[in-house]
Design a protein around this motif. Structure first.
Motif, mmCIF file in Angstrom:
data_model
loop_
_atom_site.group_PDB
_atom_site.id
_atom_site.type_symbol
_atom_site.label_atom_id
_atom_site.label_comp_id
_atom_site.label_asym_id
_atom_site.label_seq_id
_atom_site.Cartn_x
_atom_site.Cartn_y
_atom_site.Cartn_z
ATOM 1 N N VAL A 285 -8.918 -32.908 -8.086
ATOM 2 C CA VAL A 285 -10.372 -32.832 -7.856
ATOM 3 C C VAL A 285 -10.715 -33.524 -6.539
ATOM 4 N N GLU A 286 -11.540 -32.872 -5.756
ATOM 5 C CA GLU A 286 -12.027 -33.436 -4.487
ATOM 6 C C GLU A 286 -13.476 -33.872 -4.676
ATOM 7 N N PRO A 287 -14.016 -34.658 -3.759
ATOM 8 C CA PRO A 287 -15.473 -34.856 -3.804
ATOM 9 C C PRO A 287 -16.133 -33.475 -3.851
ATOM 10 N N THR A 288 -17.016 -33.293 -4.827
ATOM 11 C CA THR A 288 -17.511 -31.952 -5.138
ATOM 12 C C THR A 288 -19.020 -31.879 -4.898
ATOM 13 N N VAL A 289 -19.455 -30.757 -4.358
ATOM 14 C CA VAL A 289 -20.863 -30.576 -3.987
ATOM 15 C C VAL A 289 -21.306 -29.204 -4.474
ATOM 16 N N THR A 290 -22.495 -29.104 -5.056
ATOM 17 C CA THR A 290 -22.993 -27.774 -5.425
ATOM 18 C C THR A 290 -23.617 -27.118 -4.195
ATOM 19 N N TRP A 291 -23.500 -25.813 -4.140
ATOM 20 C CA TRP A 291 -24.075 -25.064 -3.008
ATOM 21 C C TRP A 291 -25.140 -24.082 -3.492
ATOM 22 N N GLY A 292 -25.285 -23.918 -4.828
ATOM 23 C CA GLY A 292 -26.126 -22.836 -5.343
ATOM 24 C C GLY A 292 -27.253 -23.310 -6.228
ATOM 25 N N ILE A 293 -27.573 -22.511 -7.226
ATOM 26 C CA ILE A 293 -28.730 -22.770 -8.079
ATOM 27 C C ILE A 293 -28.343 -22.980 -9.538
ATOM 28 N N THR A 294 -27.043 -23.114 -9.802
ATOM 29 C CA THR A 294 -26.583 -23.586 -11.109
ATOM 30 C C THR A 294 -25.544 -24.681 -10.856
ATOM 31 N N PRO A 295 -25.393 -25.615 -11.804
ATOM 32 C CA PRO A 295 -24.430 -26.705 -11.592
ATOM 33 C C PRO A 295 -22.979 -26.213 -11.554
ATOM 34 N N GLY A 296 -22.760 -24.959 -11.914
ATOM 35 C CA GLY A 296 -21.402 -24.402 -11.835
ATOM 36 C C GLY A 296 -21.056 -23.926 -10.439
ATOM 37 N N ALA A 319 -24.747 -15.462 -7.793
ATOM 38 C CA ALA A 319 -24.318 -15.945 -6.468
ATOM 39 C C ALA A 319 -25.191 -15.324 -5.383
ATOM 40 N N GLY A 320 -25.485 -14.034 -5.541
ATOM 41 C CA GLY A 320 -26.353 -13.353 -4.573
ATOM 42 C C GLY A 320 -27.722 -14.013 -4.509
ATOM 43 N N GLU A 321 -28.248 -14.326 -5.686
ATOM 44 C CA GLU A 321 -29.547 -15.019 -5.754
ATOM 45 C C GLU A 321 -29.459 -16.382 -5.060
ATOM 46 N N ALA A 322 -28.315 -17.058 -5.278
ATOM 47 C CA ALA A 322 -28.138 -18.405 -4.731
ATOM 48 C C ALA A 322 -28.062 -18.390 -3.208
ATOM 49 N N TYR A 323 -27.291 -17.457 -2.628
ATOM 50 C CA TYR A 323 -27.220 -17.398 -1.152
ATOM 51 C C TYR A 323 -28.624 -17.267 -0.577
ATOM 52 N N GLU A 324 -29.401 -16.357 -1.189
ATOM 53 C CA GLU A 324 -30.722 -16.071 -0.656
ATOM 54 C C GLU A 324 -31.635 -17.295 -0.785
ATOM 55 N N TYR A 325 -31.631 -17.901 -1.972
ATOM 56 C CA TYR A 325 -32.539 -19.027 -2.218
ATOM 57 C C TYR A 325 -32.180 -20.226 -1.352
ATOM 58 N N MET A 326 -30.860 -20.481 -1.245
ATOM 59 C CA MET A 326 -30.422 -21.672 -0.519
ATOM 60 C C MET A 326 -30.420 -21.449 0.993
ATOM 61 N N GLY A 327 -30.408 -20.190 1.417
ATOM 62 C CA GLY A 327 -30.322 -19.893 2.840
ATOM 63 C C GLY A 327 -28.930 -20.151 3.393
#
Lengths: 469, 207
Positions: A285-296, A319-327
């Motif tokens: 496990v590495e230091p982990t960061v979320t990039w999207g809109i769910t904790p997974g 994932a598609g929703e997440a890219y768009e929302y997060m930019g």
């Protein structure tokens, strides 16, 4: 069907009856309440002309709506004031213990109950809050409930429930330096998915878990619900007993020894049968960061945000929703993502050990100029301990704001909110759309150490680079 | 949104209504009802705030704003619907908007039990059938849901639904409104508390 696990033993002990419909009636040993999900439950009791059955088994505090800058009463926010006022009245009317602001024991309900010694192995614990799973760290069966179920626990001290299956999550090897419980649990959720836990209790076990402190174990169990598991637990051991000993509400003298013996008998047997078992390598496990809109939706700090093709078909839509929302673009690095707000706190990571770890990163550094950074201790006890150790000074000197205890920007039911599409580095538990108070605000979940590092560098970075210095 | 609100009561056997489709996985309860609306001591005003931020974002094109969906009462969703926060305000907001049953690929656990507790039956189906129903809903689809048979019937088609047998029994008997059922065992509850080791072994618990 699982057998001989801690879950089975605690479930069987608390079963009152089989209900006609096929579910079980389960006794709740400890019921925790707060201002947000209890008022309608007390209202329903009144409508049904019922009383609280065992007032001593319910304990209250106030956390979600409290402002963290100025806690003078009445609160500026009339609705928030109405909620705390309602809780005060309900607790007084029904003779329920209430740890109010200024009592020395107020704070986030999942921080407060363990530090008072209320949370103990072998209990069933319910609270109108999904992060009740936190208390499973002590080997209790703890889960979130809704308001109608709060009403049922108040009226009968029991709930109608279906038994959960049990999944053993064996964490082999050990976490490496700069990698924390938060990283491990984010990694587990990423590996299993956010819905894998539906219908399950998660038993976290193995050498990587045994090594964790109680506070780190709470971080793990706290986020079980983010993996879909209503309940997560860890078998109690010497670390557990040591933490509970001499706490205000823990058993004392002869009862202490009898309790420890009983707690030891609850541990899952070697020949326990699980409904499912999986193995996680903690060393990877590495230091982990979320990039999207769910904790997974998370990656290791040195990984890139996944491309659609890297993901299973089921994960592609969100994932598609997440890219768009997060930019964010697929394939983009998460490292060096600029940050606007840094938040250290919450029931996941607002305990004294979290503040200690973060303060070590912060000490002698300055918060990057464009960043708003703030620390919200999980409870009055945490705040007091931190001040005694001078941690507040370290944070303040570095440019962090030091706040009063509460849930704060984890869910932003109080004045602490993101603005516009600000992006936060947050030690909390949810990165849902709009979660931190702005309908287009963005959240990157990470460990408190990683949040501290992000505050100093102004962007997402690898905390291990700070530890080397 | 429908006019006067009537909470479900007693035995629930048949639910008849128009379907409203909401597409997306992992729709969490913060999206169903954002936290700022939780500042209330009753659930009464939640109906109009359901999906507030998503609806603003879609400027009238959100399913809950489309004219065709007005007065719909059967919500069709995808997987892990209602994940996240345990707030009962989420199903209460849906109920007050007019939703009386939900059919989906899967539901988050606490959301599901909250729905049972307030009288909203939730049914599951495989992804392909859900997609078919979602397509049909967009053109207008009225279902007669028979809980006892676990079946949804329309004029030209019918679908087999899945529901946990304990939930089905609770809706059919009215025991979903659990308090009185639980209190029938008050004698057993009083016996149980006396048997629990941590109650017997802890004089300091109530300090």
């Amino acid at each position: 069907m699982s057998q001989y696990t801690l879950f089975d033993k605690v479930w069987d002990l608390h079963k009152v009856a089989d209900l006609p419909g096929g579910s079980s009636q389960i006794f709740i040993g400890l019921h925790l309440i707060h201002e947000v999900t209890s008022p309608q439950a007390f209202g329903a009791l009144k409508d049904k002309n019922l009383n609280v059955k065992f007032p001593s088994r319910t304990v209250a505090t106030v956390d979600h709506i409290v402002p963290t800058d100025n806690q003078n009463r009445p609160f500026k926010d009339i609705l928030a004031e109405q909620m705390i006022d309602t809780l005060e009245k309900n607790c007084a009317d029904h003779k329920i213990r209430f740890f109010n602001i200024g009592s020395g024991s107020q704070g986030i309900v999942h921080v407060v109950a363990p530090e008072l010694g209320l949370t103990q192995p072998g209990m069933t614990i319910a609270c109108g809050d999904s992060h009740t799973s936190t208390h499973g760290a002590f080997g209790s069966i703890a889960f979130g409930i809704g308001t109608s179920q709060v009403r049922d626990v108040l009226a009968s001290q029991t709930l109608a429930m279906n038994k959960l299956k049990v999944r053993k999550i064996f964490c082999e090897n050990k976490l490496t330096d700069g990698v924390y419980a938060k990283d491990l649990v984010l990694h587990i959720i990423n590996q299993l998915g956010v819905k894998a836990g539906v219908g399950y209790a998660y038993e976290f076990t193995g050498p990587a878990i045994s090594e964790l402190s109680m506070e780190e174990r709470m971080t793990i169990c706290n986020m079980s619900i983010e993996g879909g598991a209503r309940c997560g637990y860890i078998n109690p051991d010497e670390t557990t007993f040591k933490y509970i000993k001499e706490k205000k509400c823990s058993p004392k003298n002869q009862n202490w020894h009898l309790s420890v013996n009983w707690w030891k008998s609850l541990v899952s047997e070697e020949n326990a049968i699980y409904d499912d078992e999986i193995i996680i390598d903690a060393a990877k496990v590495e230091p982990t960061v979320t990039w999207g809109i769910t904790p997974g939706q998370s990656v290791g700090i040195n990984q890139k945000i996944p491309e659609l093709n890297d993901l299973s078909k089921e994960d592609q839509f969100i994932a598609g929703e997440a890219y768009e929302y997060m930019g964010f673009n697929p394939g983009q690095e998460i490292k060096n993502t600029p940050i606007d707000v840094c938040f250290i706190g919450s029931c996941t990571n607002g305990r004294i050990s979290d503040l200690r770890v973060a303060s070590k990163i912060v000490k002698g550094n300055r918060v990057a100029p464009h960043i708003k950074a703030f620390v919200v201790p999980g409870s009055e006890k945490v705040a007091k301990e931190a001040i005694n150790e001078g941690l507040d000074q370290i944070f303040k000197k570095a440019g962090f704001q030091w706040r009063e205890p509460g849930c704060s920007m984890c869910l932003a039911m109080n004045p602490d909110k993101l603005k516009g599409n600000q992006i936060s580095a947050s030690s909390s538990n949810r990165n849902f759309k709009g979660r931190q108070g702005s309908p287009n605000g963005r959240t990157l979940l990470m460990s408190p150490a990683m949040v501290a590092a992000a505050a100093i560098s102004g962007k997402v970075c690898d905390v291990r680079d700070f530890l080397k210095k | 949104m429908t006019g006067d609100f009537f909470a479900p009561q007693g035995k629930i056997k048949i639910i008849k209504g128009r379907c409203i489709s909401l597409i997306g996985d992992d729709i969490d309860t913060d999206r169903i009802i954002p936290a700022r609306f939780l500042k209330c001591v009753t659930f009464d005003s939640l109906g109009s705030a359901v999906f507030e931020d998503d609806r603003k974002d879609l400027k009238g094109k959100h399913p809950f704003d489309l004219r065709i969906n007005k007065n719909s009462s059967i919500l069709i969703v995808n997987s892990n619907f209602g994940c996240g926060s345990s707030r009962e305000h989420a199903p209460q907001a849906l109920l007050r908007w007019g939703i009386r049953a939900i059919i989906g690929e899967s539901f988050a656990e606490i959301f599901y039990s909250n729905c049972v507790a307030i009288g909203i039956p939730c049914f599951t189906m495989d992804k392909i059938s859900i997609n078919t129903i979602q397509e049909k809903s967009e053109k207008g689809l009225i279902f007669d849901i028979d809980i006892s048979e676990a079946e949804a019937r329309a004029t030209d088609c019918k679908f087999k639904l899945e529901i946990k047998s304990s939930s089905r029994n609770m809706f059919l008997s009215g025991e979903w409104d659990a308090t009185s059922t639980l209190l029938q065992n008050i004698g057993l509850i009083e016996e149980k508390i006396k048997q629990l080791p941590y109650v017997k072994l802890n004089d300091d618990f109530s300090k």
